[in-house]
Each structure stands twice: as structure tokens, then as C-alpha cells.
Write an enzyme that holds these catalytic residues in place. Structure first.
Site, PDB file in Angstrom:
ATOM      1  CE  LYS A  22     -57.085 -28.546  88.225  1.00 44.82           C
ATOM      2  NZ  LYS A  22     -55.712 -28.093  87.927  1.00 44.82           N
ATOM      3  CG  ASN A  23     -56.510 -24.726  86.090  1.00 48.86           C
ATOM      4  OD1 ASN A  23     -56.143 -25.471  87.006  1.00 48.86           O
ATOM      5  ND2 ASN A  23     -56.418 -25.058  84.816  1.00 48.86           N
ATOM      6  NE  ARG A  94     -46.116 -26.002  85.066  1.00 48.77           N
ATOM      7  CZ  ARG A  94     -44.902 -25.640  84.779  1.00 48.77           C
ATOM      8  NH1 ARG A  94     -43.885 -26.384  85.122  1.00 48.77           N
ATOM      9  NH2 ARG A  94     -44.673 -24.516  84.126  1.00 48.77           N
ATOM     10  CB  CYS A 118     -45.634 -32.441  84.154  1.00 43.04           C
ATOM     11  SG  CYS A 118     -47.362 -32.587  83.813  1.00 43.04           S
ATOM     12  NE  ARG A 123     -47.558 -28.238  82.706  1.00 46.74           N
ATOM     13  CZ  ARG A 123     -48.703 -28.428  83.340  1.00 46.74           C
ATOM     14  NH1 ARG A 123     -49.046 -29.606  83.754  1.00 46.74           N
ATOM     15  NH2 ARG A 123     -49.512 -27.420  83.550  1.00 46.74           N
ATOM     16  CB  SER A 165     -46.357 -19.070  80.247  1.00 36.70           C
ATOM     17  OG  SER A 165     -46.486 -19.548  81.576  1.00 36.70           O
ATOM     18  CB  VAL A 166     -51.679 -20.062  82.163  1.00 32.96           C
ATOM     19  CG1 VAL A 166     -52.616 -19.848  83.344  1.00 32.96           C
ATOM     20  CG2 VAL A 166     -52.467 -20.180  80.865  1.00 32.96           C
ATOM     21  CG  ASP A 307     -56.408 -27.774  80.671  1.00 35.45           C
ATOM     22  OD1 ASP A 307     -55.358 -28.329  80.324  1.00 35.45           O
ATOM     23  OD2 ASP A 307     -56.466 -26.973  81.627  1.00 35.45           O
ATOM     24  CB  ILE A 329     -50.614 -25.801  74.771  1.00 34.18           C
ATOM     25  CG1 ILE A 329     -51.707 -24.969  74.089  1.00 34.18           C
ATOM     26  CG2 ILE A 329     -50.135 -25.156  76.062  1.00 34.18           C
ATOM     27  CD1 ILE A 329     -51.437 -23.512  73.917  1.00 34.18           C
ATOM     28  NE  ARG A 399     -53.170 -33.077  90.105  1.00 32.96           N
ATOM     29  CZ  ARG A 399     -52.312 -32.623  89.217  1.00 32.96           C
ATOM     30  NH1 ARG A 399     -51.698 -33.449  88.402  1.00 32.96           N
ATOM     31  NH2 ARG A 399     -52.034 -31.342  89.133  1.00 32.96           N
TER      32      ARG A 399
HETATM   33  C1  UD1 Z   1     -52.015 -23.830  83.039  1.00 36.34           C
HETATM   34  C2  UD1 Z   1     -53.134 -24.707  83.553  1.00 36.34           C
HETATM   35  C3  UD1 Z   1     -53.221 -25.995  82.741  1.00 36.34           C
HETATM   36  C4  UD1 Z   1     -53.322 -25.677  81.257  1.00 36.34           C
HETATM   37  C5  UD1 Z   1     -52.226 -24.716  80.814  1.00 36.34           C
HETATM   38  C6  UD1 Z   1     -52.398 -24.239  79.383  1.00 36.34           C
HETATM   39  C7  UD1 Z   1     -53.250 -24.156  85.891  1.00 36.34           C
HETATM   40  C8  UD1 Z   1     -53.014 -24.582  87.291  1.00 36.34           C
HETATM   41  N1  UD1 Z   1     -52.887 -25.004  84.939  1.00 36.34           N
HETATM   42  O1  UD1 Z   1     -50.812 -24.554  83.238  1.00 36.34           O
HETATM   43  O2  UD1 Z   1     -54.361 -26.724  83.176  1.00 36.34           O
HETATM   44  O3  UD1 Z   1     -53.226 -26.862  80.507  1.00 36.34           O
HETATM   45  O4  UD1 Z   1     -52.212 -23.551  81.659  1.00 36.34           O
HETATM   46  O5  UD1 Z   1     -53.621 -23.634  79.211  1.00 36.34           O
HETATM   47  O6  UD1 Z   1     -53.795 -23.089  85.645  1.00 36.34           O
HETATM   48  N2  UD1 Z   1     -43.745 -22.940  79.407  1.00 36.34           N
HETATM   49  C9  UD1 Z   1     -42.395 -22.689  79.265  1.00 36.34           C
HETATM   50  N3  UD1 Z   1     -41.752 -22.028  80.272  1.00 36.34           N
HETATM   51  C10 UD1 Z   1     -42.413 -21.611  81.384  1.00 36.34           C
HETATM   52  C11 UD1 Z   1     -43.788 -21.838  81.510  1.00 36.34           C
HETATM   53  C12 UD1 Z   1     -44.431 -22.513  80.501  1.00 36.34           C
HETATM   54  O7  UD1 Z   1     -41.778 -23.072  78.271  1.00 36.34           O
HETATM   55  O8  UD1 Z   1     -41.763 -20.998  82.250  1.00 36.34           O
HETATM   56  C13 UD1 Z   1     -44.440 -23.666  78.325  1.00 36.34           C
HETATM   57  C14 UD1 Z   1     -45.093 -24.959  78.819  1.00 36.34           C
HETATM   58  O9  UD1 Z   1     -44.168 -26.023  78.821  1.00 36.34           O
HETATM   59  C15 UD1 Z   1     -46.199 -25.148  77.815  1.00 36.34           C
HETATM   60  C16 UD1 Z   1     -46.632 -23.702  77.511  1.00 36.34           C
HETATM   61  O10 UD1 Z   1     -45.544 -22.873  77.906  1.00 36.34           O
HETATM   62  O11 UD1 Z   1     -45.698 -25.733  76.647  1.00 36.34           O
HETATM   63  C17 UD1 Z   1     -47.876 -23.262  78.230  1.00 36.34           C
HETATM   64  O12 UD1 Z   1     -47.770 -23.542  79.601  1.00 36.34           O
HETATM   65  P1  UD1 Z   1     -48.463 -22.633  80.697  1.00 36.34           P
HETATM   66  O13 UD1 Z   1     -49.468 -21.741  80.037  1.00 36.34           O
HETATM   67  O14 UD1 Z   1     -47.431 -22.008  81.540  1.00 36.34           O
HETATM   68  O15 UD1 Z   1     -49.243 -23.726  81.557  1.00 36.34           O
HETATM   69  P2  UD1 Z   1     -49.394 -23.800  83.123  1.00 36.34           P
HETATM   70  O16 UD1 Z   1     -49.518 -22.450  83.707  1.00 36.34           O
HETATM   71  O17 UD1 Z   1     -48.382 -24.727  83.660  1.00 36.34           O
END
Ligand code: UD1
Length: 418
Positions: A22-23, A94, A118, A123, A165-166, A307, A329, A399
Site C-alpha cells: 500500500k505504501n 495523509r 492523526c 504528523r 521523513s518518508v 509499522d 518515530i 485501510r
Molecule cells: C510513512 C508511512 C507510515 C509509516 C511512516 C514511518 C505511508 C503512506 N505511510 O508515513 O505507514 O509509519 O512512514 O515509517 O507511506 N514528520 C515531521 N514533519 C513532516 C513529516 C514528518 O515532523 O513534515 C515527522 C512525523 O511526525 C513522524 C516522523 O517525522 O514523527 C516520520 O514520519 P514520516 O516518515 O513522514 O511518515 P509518513 O510519511 O507520514
């Protein structure tokens, strides 16, 4: 409201075919804004994918679904494109914010709803916006929307992410695809799903190089007309069923995977005493008689995935001694703990760490899930618990887990939806 009923203590035996990720699919769907004609195979048709397709349809991309064959075809005629991603389509998922980078780079403007809070943490999207601004976008936030503009187009530059950040890495790669010149991203997330996005963009004609946590994106050379791409397997789904097998599998075979991608998770389970046989595209797992305690900290890939933390915690309730999970995380990702405790688990949380004492007998109860991975951890707990477990709010499971009950039932689990 739908519920899952699980009758525990049924030994699992059989094979499970792991779905596509999915991701990985979500950012590739966002990337279809940059393409014309796309055929994706191994697509998991879970709720989040349908939500993203609704958003793409709103934007102006047509989708043809063949869910029996896991195939999705997307056609983008690049006319009548709407550069708006409205609140009602972004609020529940998201990943909707991933259309920001491609819309901006392709159409020089975008208005995308902020995804909002969330259950697992605040997030924010500051890192996404940070990268887009570095590429030259003018961004303001108004009435809950990100309003972005790059009148002369985006321009390649060097960007060092302050933290990993992913989503921000994906948005930056997607935006850099159409930027003038070279973009060098450092301190990137390099999850297998990001590498899958990169493979997709390379097929689209972009030159991308990855070395460690650095990703270099050169401007697209030639935007290929028609591309076909097979989505990578879902490593979190695979990890979930590996843990199910470790908990209560007489013998479970997982197909359609690449064991190399989940080497770290396999090593952790083996260190806990679980017997696992690796093959080229499959794994066989057997329930362990004596599970050893362990300590893990969630980290970006190649570390242990956040996850899979909730699922591993269930295994830890069956391990001998005190195991620990440090969640690094997300700030609020232990919401499965009170529910597991209602089933008899002995878990204490201090700061960002959960201390799990085992082995403990779990007893079925009526429980409620708060997010996707928390839900599936309660399913795992239900599979090993005495009596019956009733899981509420299963829309979270839908989901992200394709055919969950069918896959488990084929392995002789007693699980049904009412
Ligand atoms: C993606 C995955 C999710 C997984 C997460 C971490 C998808 C659709 N979702 O979520 O399943 O749990 O990676 O492996 O692929 N952060 C900030 N600012 C930002 C963006 C992120 O502070 O602009 C923080 C977040 O709050 C969190 C950390 O960075 O604490 C990691 O988040 P991120 O890697 O961005 O997760 P997602 O991409 O939302």
C-alpha cells in the site's frame, strides 16, 4: 458497525500470498500526475488506495480497476487537470498530500488541504513544505489549505532534510522530477517503498541515483508514453503474518515476497528463537516452543519499522522475561497497549518505551482499534487468546490489509466479520 469475531487458539497451517505494498502504491499513484499512460500490477485494492483513486479522479486522471488480477490502469490526458486536493479527500488519508509535489512541478501551482492530525501523533507536513520551498515554491497556508505556486517552475537545488521523513522524501523526489537541473537530497528516507517509487520514475524517463541516504534527481530526459510497473510486496503485511506464524503457526508459507527486504525483521525473529526457512521468493515459518525476550527500537529503514511494532509486541507477551520496545518515530503509538492489557498482557509504558513481561496468557475480550497497525496487533492477540475476541472499528484494518480474514481463514483460523 462491522466487527471481527476471532476464536483463538486455532493452529495456523497453510500458505499466504502477500499483496503489493500500500505504501509503495500511494506515492506511485501520485506520480501518475507526471505520466500519461500507466499500468500497475500487484496493486493491493485496500481502502487507502480507493481514497487516493478518488482524489486522482477529482484531479482528472482516469482509472481502470481489475481487482481480480490486481491490475490498475491510469490514463492522464493532461487536459482539464484540477490542481486542487480538497479537504474531504485528504482528511482521511495523509498520503493525499503527496499530490502536492507532482501538481506543483507539472502545473506550477497546487492547492492541497492540510491532512490534519492523526491518532498516532501530530504528523505535521513542515518537512514536505521545507523541501518544496527550497525548490523555489512560494507557499502559504490559508483556511486549512497549502497554497503553493512556482510561476517559473521549480529549480533543482541541494536539500538536506533536518530529520528523516518518508512522505517528505517522496514529495521532494516527485517535485524534483520536473524541476530544472539537478536536485541533491540528503538525509533522505530510503524505505523499499521509496526505492519502488524511484524505479517507477526511472521508467518514466528520469535519471535518479541513490547512495546511502543521498538521492540525486536529474531532470526527466524523455517522458515515456506508456509504462508498466509491478508494485513491490508489502513488507509490513509480510511481517504481520510472520509474527502470526511465530505465535501460532504449525507451518505457514508466505509467498510473493523478497526475504532480503525484510532481513532485519527475520533476524529479530530468529534471535527470539523462531524457526524460519528462507527461499528466493518465499519464507516458511513455524511456531516457537520457547520464545526469547528481546529489545527493539523503531527506526527508519533499514531499522525496525514502526509499522510492525504493535504486532511484535504481541509476540513479546509470549516471550520469556522482560522485553522492551522504544518507539522513536511517532509520539503516540502505544494505543494498542491498553487494549492488549484488557486481554491480560502485562505492559508498562514509561516515556517512549513499552516494557512487556512474558509469557502471559491472553484471554479474549471485546476490544477497539485506533489505527491500522494497532488493529492488526489485536487480531494477532485474538488468534492466540482463550475464548472469543471481538474487534471493533475494523475500518482501520480495511485501510491497509487486503483479504485479511480470507488469508487467515485459508490457514485454518476462525475469524469472521459480522
Ligand atoms: C510513512 C508511512 C507510515 C509509516 C511512516 C514511518 C505511508 C503512506 N505511510 O508515513 O505507514 O509509519 O512512514 O515509517 O507511506 N514528520 C515531521 N514533519 C513532516 C513529516 C514528518 O515532523 O513534515 C515527522 C512525523 O511526525 C513522524 C516522523 O517525522 O514523527 C516520520 O514520519 P514520516 O516518515 O513522514 O511518515 P509518513 O510519511 O507520514
Amino acid at each position: 458497525m462491522r466487527k471481527l469475531l476471532i476464536k483463538g487458539k486455532r493452529e495456523l497451517y497453510g500458505s499466504i500470498s502477500i499483496s503489493g505494498s500500500k505504501n509503495a502504491t500511494l506515492p506511485i499513484l501520485a506520480a501518475s500526475i507526471l505520466a500519461s499512460d500507466v499500468k500497475l500490477t500487484n496493486v493491493p485494492f485496500v481502502k487507502d488506495i480507493f481514497t487516493m483513486l478518488e482524489l486522482l479522479e477529482f484531479i482528472g486522471i482516469k482509472a481502470k480497476i481489475n481487482n481480480k488480477k490486481s491490475i490498475l490502469e491510469l490514463r492522464n490526458n493532461k487536459k482539464d487537470i484540477n490542481t486542487l486536493a480538497p479537504y474531504n479527500l485528504v482528511k482521511t488519508m495523509r498520503a493525499g498530500v503527496l499530490v502536492l509535489g507532482p501538481l506543483l512541478t507539472q502545473y506550477k501551482k497546487a492547492k492541497v488541504s492540510l491532512p490534519g492530525g492523526c491518532a498516532i501523533g501530530t504528523r505535521p507536513v513542515d518537512l514536505h513544505l521545507f523541501a518544496l520551498k527550497k525548490l523555489g515554491a512560494k507557499i502559504k497556508i490559508k483556511n486549512g489549505y497549502i497554497i503553493a505556486e512556482a510561476k517559473k517552475g521549480l529549480k533543482g537545488t541541494k536539500i538536506k532534510f533536518p530529520s528523516i521523513s518518508v512522505g517528505a522524501t517522496e514529495n521532494a523526489i516527485l517535485a524534483a522530477f520536473g524541476a530544472k537541473g539537478k536536485t541533491i537530497l540528503t538525509n533522505c528516507a530510503v524505505e523499499p517503498e521509496i526505492l519502488d517509487l524511484v524505479e517507477f520514475l526511472k521508467k518514466l524517463g528520469c535519471e535518479i541515483k541513490i547512495s546511502g541516504r543521498q538521492i540525486i534527481i536529474l531532470r526527466e530526459k524523455k517522458n515515456k508514453k506508456k509504462i508498466t510497473h509491478k508494485i513491490i510486496f508489502d513488507r509490513i503485511e509480510a511481517g504481520t503474518y510472520l509474527i502470526a506464524g511465530a505465535l501460532i503457526g504449525k507451518k505457514i508459507l508466505l509467498n510473493n515476497i523478497d526475504p532480503k527486504v525484510i532481513k532485519y525483521e527475520i533476524d529479530i525473529l530468529r534471535n527470539m528463537g523462531i524457526k524460519i526457512k528462507k527461499r528466493k521468493n518465499s519464507i516458511i515459518i513455524f511456531k516457537a516452543k520457547n520464545i526469547k525476550k528481546t529489545n527493539i527500537t523503531t527506526k527508519p529503514y533499514p531499522g525496525f519499522p514502526t509499522d510492525l511494532q504493535a504486532q511484535l509486541m504481541v509476540l513479546m507477551t509470549q516471550a520469556n522475561g522482560l522485553s522492551k520496545i522504544k518507539e522513536n518515530i511517532f509520539e503516540n503509538r502505544f494505543m494498542h497497549v491498553p487494549e492488549l492489557k484488557r486481554m491480560g498482557a502485562k505492559i508498562v509504558i514509561k516515556n517512549k518505551t513499552a516494557y512487556i513481561s512474558g509469557p502471559t496468557k491472553l484471554i479474549g475480550a471485546e476490544v477497539m482499534a485506533t489505527d491500522l497497525r494497532a488493529s492488526v496487533s489485536l487480531v494477532l492477540a485474538g488468534l492466540i487468546a482463550d475464548n472469543r475476541t471481538i474487534l471493533n472499528r475494523i475500518y482501520h484494518l480495511d485501510r491497509g490489509y487486503e483479504f485479511l480474514e480470507d488469508k487467515l481463514r485459508r490457514c485454518k483460523a476462525e475469524i469472521r466479520r459480522v
